[in-house]
Design an enzyme around this catalytic site. Structure first.
Site, PDB file in Angstrom:
ATOM      1  N   CYS A   1      57.732  64.086 -17.106  1.00 51.19           N
ATOM      2  CA  CYS A   1      57.494  62.984 -18.048  1.00 51.19           C
ATOM      3  C   CYS A   1      56.245  62.168 -17.707  1.00 51.19           C
ATOM      4  O   CYS A   1      55.725  61.460 -18.563  1.00 51.19           O
ATOM      5  CB  CYS A   1      58.693  62.042 -18.085  1.00 51.19           C
ATOM      6  SG  CYS A   1      60.218  62.793 -18.707  1.00 51.19           S
TER       7      CYS A   1
ATOM      8  N   SER B   1      60.797  54.987 -14.823  1.00 47.68           N
ATOM      9  CA  SER B   1      60.862  54.166 -16.037  1.00 47.68           C
ATOM     10  C   SER B   1      60.926  55.046 -17.279  1.00 47.68           C
ATOM     11  O   SER B   1      60.664  56.255 -17.225  1.00 47.68           O
ATOM     12  CB  SER B   1      59.640  53.243 -16.136  1.00 47.68           C
ATOM     13  OG  SER B   1      58.459  54.008 -16.312  1.00 47.68           O
TER      14      SER B   1
ATOM     15  N   LEU C   1      61.377  57.346 -20.429  1.00 46.72           N
ATOM     16  CA  LEU C   1      62.039  58.609 -20.716  1.00 46.72           C
ATOM     17  C   LEU C   1      62.451  59.326 -19.437  1.00 46.72           C
ATOM     18  O   LEU C   1      63.518  59.945 -19.374  1.00 46.72           O
ATOM     19  CB  LEU C   1      61.121  59.505 -21.551  1.00 46.72           C
ATOM     20  CG  LEU C   1      60.621  58.923 -22.877  1.00 46.72           C
ATOM     21  CD1 LEU C   1      59.718  59.926 -23.591  1.00 46.72           C
ATOM     22  CD2 LEU C   1      61.783  58.512 -23.779  1.00 46.72           C
TER      23      LEU C   1
ATOM     24  N   SER D   1      54.252  65.263 -27.290  1.00 48.54           N
ATOM     25  CA  SER D   1      54.335  64.077 -28.135  1.00 48.54           C
ATOM     26  C   SER D   1      54.147  64.513 -29.577  1.00 48.54           C
ATOM     27  O   SER D   1      53.506  65.539 -29.842  1.00 48.54           O
ATOM     28  CB  SER D   1      53.231  63.070 -27.762  1.00 48.54           C
ATOM     29  OG  SER D   1      53.089  62.068 -28.752  1.00 48.54           O
TER      30      SER D   1
ATOM     31  N   TYR E   1      44.601  61.976 -26.114  1.00 51.90           N
ATOM     32  CA  TYR E   1      46.057  62.098 -26.021  1.00 51.90           C
ATOM     33  C   TYR E   1      46.585  63.209 -26.925  1.00 51.90           C
ATOM     34  O   TYR E   1      47.361  64.073 -26.492  1.00 51.90           O
ATOM     35  CB  TYR E   1      46.677  60.757 -26.400  1.00 51.90           C
ATOM     36  CG  TYR E   1      48.178  60.662 -26.264  1.00 51.90           C
ATOM     37  CD1 TYR E   1      48.765  60.609 -25.014  1.00 51.90           C
ATOM     38  CD2 TYR E   1      48.999  60.613 -27.380  1.00 51.90           C
ATOM     39  CE1 TYR E   1      50.148  60.507 -24.875  1.00 51.90           C
ATOM     40  CE2 TYR E   1      50.380  60.523 -27.265  1.00 51.90           C
ATOM     41  CZ  TYR E   1      50.953  60.471 -26.010  1.00 51.90           C
ATOM     42  OH  TYR E   1      52.314  60.373 -25.875  1.00 51.90           O
TER      43      TYR E   1
ATOM     44  N   THR F   1      60.501  52.584 -25.009  1.00 54.60           N
ATOM     45  CA  THR F   1      60.151  52.572 -23.589  1.00 54.60           C
ATOM     46  C   THR F   1      59.668  51.170 -23.218  1.00 54.60           C
ATOM     47  O   THR F   1      59.387  50.354 -24.107  1.00 54.60           O
ATOM     48  CB  THR F   1      59.054  53.601 -23.311  1.00 54.60           C
ATOM     49  OG1 THR F   1      57.904  53.268 -24.093  1.00 54.60           O
ATOM     50  CG2 THR F   1      59.523  55.015 -23.678  1.00 54.60           C
TER      51      THR F   1
ATOM     52  N   ASP G   1      57.229  59.533  -8.667  1.00 47.73           N
ATOM     53  CA  ASP G   1      56.573  58.437  -9.382  1.00 47.73           C
ATOM     54  C   ASP G   1      55.619  57.752  -8.422  1.00 47.73           C
ATOM     55  O   ASP G   1      55.687  57.979  -7.205  1.00 47.73           O
ATOM     56  CB  ASP G   1      57.614  57.438  -9.915  1.00 47.73           C
ATOM     57  CG  ASP G   1      57.176  56.751 -11.201  1.00 47.73           C
ATOM     58  OD1 ASP G   1      56.192  55.973 -11.150  1.00 47.73           O
ATOM     59  OD2 ASP G   1      57.814  56.982 -12.249  1.00 47.73           O
TER      60      ASP G   1
ATOM     61  N   LYS H   1      48.110  66.646 -25.447  1.00 41.83           N
ATOM     62  CA  LYS H   1      49.540  66.900 -25.674  1.00 41.83           C
ATOM     63  C   LYS H   1      49.737  68.183 -26.475  1.00 41.83           C
ATOM     64  O   LYS H   1      50.713  68.910 -26.257  1.00 41.83           O
ATOM     65  CB  LYS H   1      50.181  65.706 -26.396  1.00 41.83           C
ATOM     66  CG  LYS H   1      50.359  64.475 -25.519  1.00 41.83           C
ATOM     67  CD  LYS H   1      51.364  64.697 -24.395  1.00 41.83           C
ATOM     68  CE  LYS H   1      51.723  63.408 -23.675  1.00 41.83           C
ATOM     69  NZ  LYS H   1      52.716  63.609 -22.603  1.00 41.83           N
TER      70      LYS H   1
ATOM     71  N   PHE I   1      59.423  55.786 -29.118  1.00 44.49           N
ATOM     72  CA  PHE I   1      60.628  55.491 -28.341  1.00 44.49           C
ATOM     73  C   PHE I   1      60.557  54.100 -27.720  1.00 44.49           C
ATOM     74  O   PHE I   1      59.473  53.577 -27.445  1.00 44.49           O
ATOM     75  CB  PHE I   1      60.835  56.548 -27.255  1.00 44.49           C
ATOM     76  CG  PHE I   1      61.644  57.721 -27.731  1.00 44.49           C
ATOM     77  CD1 PHE I   1      62.953  57.888 -27.296  1.00 44.49           C
ATOM     78  CD2 PHE I   1      61.116  58.624 -28.634  1.00 44.49           C
ATOM     79  CE1 PHE I   1      63.720  58.962 -27.749  1.00 44.49           C
ATOM     80  CE2 PHE I   1      61.872  59.692 -29.098  1.00 44.49           C
ATOM     81  CZ  PHE I   1      63.181  59.863 -28.653  1.00 44.49           C
TER      82      PHE I   1
END
Length: 264
Positions: free
Chosen positions: A85, A16, A18, A154, A167, A202, A37, A171, A200
């Site tokens: 990703c 899914s 990116l 990110s 996060y 997504t 995945d 990142k 993005f």
């Protein structure tokens, strides 16, 4: 690095968002793509659509990742392009208000450690296992190049917002891996880079379009130019250029329409 027909690639999170767009772009360029995945249904469907292979891989489990690489290499050969990703994390403020007690509560160390494992440690795990395989492969060109590894950071690595202490910092750690790892691998001809996507379109973000149209419009307007969320295909385009351009190494790319995130 010339992307030859039949060259092998691995994309984590390729079912899914990116990762999905990156897997398709690499397949369209002639590569045999292995999707890693935990979403079996979406992963198998996309792998079939792009002529690739799907492997159920939990990026937080060392054996699962090693088994995934072993299976992908058995099916497609040694990967020369790896795009990471996938991630797992939690959210919360360092100190937040607890409605139940009427006082303050601390974001638990366990929650922080979960995010560190799902973002930073997983990035090292994927990159290092892939690099070991590449190191034992023959060079692809006169430069002695053996492969390209691209990690996903990110804009939160630089513009971490309220509630993104896990996060944002992890990142940022992903970006911190890039230069020392690129230097570790320089004599082996393996390049390491990262991309810092902004907002993005997504599946997670697209869900907001119907749930909260006003917030969706606000998000689009917050991007200086173009005034919209990024398309996954635009991320995938940069992934292809990083793989192709042998002089791109040890670099962190912002891909964000010039956005700079506010505190919240």
């Amino acid at each position: 690095m010339k992307l030859e027909q039949g060259m092998a690639a691995v994309v984590t999170g390729g079912a899914s968002g990116l990762g999905r767009a990156s897997a398709k772009a690499l397949a369209d360029a002639g590569l045999k793509v292995a999707i890693f995945d935990i979403n079996d249904e979406a992963g198998e469907e996309h792998a079939a659509a792009i002529g690739g292979t799907f492997h159920h891989v939990n990026i937080m489990d060392e054996q699962s990742v090693q088994d995934g690489f072993d299976a992908a290499r058995a099916a497609n050969g040694q990967e020369r392009v790896t795009v990471h990703c996938a991630m797992a994390s939690k959210r919360g403020k360092t100190i937040g208000f607890d409605k139940e007690t009427g006082g303050y509560k601390r974001l638990s160390t366990e929650d922080y450690a979960f995010g560190a494992e799902g973002i930073l440690v997983a990035s090292y795990r994927i990159a290092s296992i892939s690099a070991l395989g590449m190191a034992n492969a023959e060079p692809l060109n006169d430069d002695g190049e053996r492969g390209s590894i691209t990690l996903t950071a990110s804009v939160a690595a630089q513009d971490g917002q309220i509630g993104q202490v896990i996060y944002g910092s992890c990142k940022a750690g992903v970006n911190g891996l890039v230069l020392p790892m690129a230097r570790d691998l320089m004599d082996l001809g393996i390049r390491v880079n990262s991309v810092m996507p902004g907002i993005f379109a997504t599946p997670l973000m697209l869900g907001m379009k119907d749930r909260n149209p006003a917030m969706w419009a606000q998000l689009n307007a917050s991007v200086p130019f173009p005034k919209r969320l990024g398309e996954p295909e635009e991320f995938a385009s940069l992934i292809l250029e990083i793989a192709r351009n042998s002089y791109i190494n040890g670099h962190q790319f912002r891909l964000d329409g010039a956005i700079r995130m506010p505190p919240k």
